[in-house]
Design an enzyme around this catalytic site. Structure first.
Site, PDB file in Angstrom:
ATOM      1  N   LYS A  24       0.855  -1.186   0.000  1.00 55.64           N
ATOM      2  CA  LYS A  24       0.000   0.000   0.000  1.00 55.64           C
ATOM      3  C   LYS A  24       0.888   1.232   0.000  1.00 55.64           C
ATOM      4  O   LYS A  24       1.697   1.428   0.903  1.00 55.64           O
ATOM      5  CB  LYS A  24      -0.933  -0.003   1.218  1.00 55.64           C
ATOM      6  N   ASP A 122     -12.868   2.497  12.041  1.00 57.51           N
ATOM      7  CA  ASP A 122     -13.085   2.497  10.597  1.00 57.51           C
ATOM      8  C   ASP A 122     -13.557   1.122  10.120  1.00 57.51           C
ATOM      9  O   ASP A 122     -13.124   0.635   9.073  1.00 57.51           O
ATOM     10  CB  ASP A 122     -11.808   2.898   9.873  1.00 57.51           C
ATOM     11  N   ASN A 127     -12.948  -2.653   4.463  1.00 57.43           N
ATOM     12  CA  ASN A 127     -11.776  -2.906   5.314  1.00 57.43           C
ATOM     13  C   ASN A 127     -11.753  -4.326   5.871  1.00 57.43           C
ATOM     14  O   ASN A 127     -10.893  -4.654   6.684  1.00 57.43           O
ATOM     15  CB  ASN A 127     -11.724  -1.904   6.468  1.00 57.43           C
ATOM     16  N   ASP A 140      -6.456  -1.887   7.621  1.00 59.12           N
ATOM     17  CA  ASP A 140      -6.440  -0.420   7.601  1.00 59.12           C
ATOM     18  C   ASP A 140      -6.699   0.172   8.992  1.00 59.12           C
ATOM     19  O   ASP A 140      -7.839   0.473   9.362  1.00 59.12           O
ATOM     20  CB  ASP A 140      -7.461   0.122   6.595  1.00 59.12           C
TER      21      ASP A 140
END
Length: 337
Positions: A24, A122, A127, A140
């Site tokens: 990432k 989140d 995710n 994440d």
């Protein structure tokens, strides 16, 4: 924070083999991007669980900010729920319950087993990444926060997250608790049940999934209307109400009335153990629920009367267990938070 993902081969010198990894690349323009990179490196360096994505390494050289993860072959839960082409088979009910249970286990680890505790902040279907066999892992952690300490019952922070998943009390006050994550989990569970997006700009008055579903929580006769139509009735009608009621508990307006991640795990372990096995023909009554002759989710064929008695006993046990837990939670210090 803008990111880009790519897959590449990494040489494992210990095993003498190449392995596929996910990289990432983060756009660290601005202070927030740099902060999220540091938080994610810190969190994934400290946290280890079979339902959390594993960080293999990172790069922070010059203006490069790279995170190297284990490769999750099946992509995100979001893509399997919302980006399915007409010629593809949707996720079946058993797989959906297995994914929900695994995600709950990851959340329970963050809330109750990690030291200090972690508020994910989140949790959403994009995710939740899926490995071979649809094994789910949370990913994440750039927005994650360590839980409150001492006498504090919440963490005060700037409101961050994704529209459709944010708990109402957090969105309005900025007060973050582990129960905020439970609300987000309820949204994901509702996505798994309905096949709908948490928030859909093109949905008109029904663009908010929770607002669309909440009126139907009040009437069990409406429960079949909540189920993803792509399942074509292939779900265990006798346990559908339990699953929807669990989602409704997670989505309660009052944070202290939501179940803990541990209780969610127990409930979903029970529900995911009830494997649905479709038969050749289904019989559906006028309310949309399975009739006595419809497919049963049990793998052991029992006489019809015994099956009915066992279902009644399990339903009673479910209700009694949840009532006792809610009373216990409301009388405990945590329940009063």
């Amino acid at each position: 924070m803008p990111i880009s993902m790519l897959h590449c081969l990494q040489y494992n010198s210990f095993k003498g083999l190449y392995q596929v990894v996910a990289v990432k690349r983060l756009d660290t323009t601005g202070v927030q991007g740099e902060k999220e990179f540091l938080v994610e490196v810190l969190m994934l360096s400290l946290l280890r669980h079979s339902n959390l994505v594993n960080m293999i390494g990172y790069c922070a050289e010059g203006d490069q900010r790279l995170l190297v993860y284990e490769y999750m072959a099946l992509g995100s839960l979001e893509s399997h729920l919302h980006d399915v082409s007409p010629d593809e088979e949707p996720l079946d009910w058993n797989t959906r319950m297995m994914i929900a249970c695994g995600a709950a286990k990851g959340l329970n680890y963050l809330h109750h087993e990690a030291k200090p505790s972690v508020i994910y902040r989140d949790l959403k279907s994009s995710n939740i990444l899926l490995d071979e066999g649809f094994h789910p892992k949370l990913s994440d952690f750039g927005l994650a926060k360590f839980g409150p300490t001492g006498e504090q019952s919440y963490v005060a922070t700037r409101v961050m997250g994704t529209q459709g998943y944010c708990a109402p009390e957090y969105a309005t006050s900025g007060k973050l608790t582990i129960r905020s994550d439970i609300y987000s989990f309820g949204v994901v569970l509702l996505e798994l049940i309905t096949g709908r997006r948490a928030y859909d700009d093109n949905g008109g008055p029904e663009k908010h999934l929770v607002e669309w579903a909440r009126p139907m929580f009040r009437d069990k006769r409406s429960f079949p209307r909540l189920v993803d139509p792509r399942l074509k009735g292939n779900y265990p009608g006798s346990y559908l109400s339990n699953t929807i009621e669990l989602a409704a508990m997670c989505l309660r307006e009052e944070p202290h009335q939501r179940p803990s991640a541990g209780h969610i795990v127990e409930a979903l372990e029970f529900l995911s153990s009830k494997q649905y096995t479709p038969k050749v023909s289904n019989t559906v009554n006028s309310a949309g629920m399975e009739s006595v002759e419809s497919p049963k989710e049990t793998s052991v064929i029992l006489p019809q009367e015994s099956e009915r008695e066992r279902a009644v006993a399990e339903a009673k046990l479910w209700g009694e267990t949840w009532r006792q837990r809610r009373q216990s939670e409301q009388s405990s210090p945590e329940g009063s938070k």
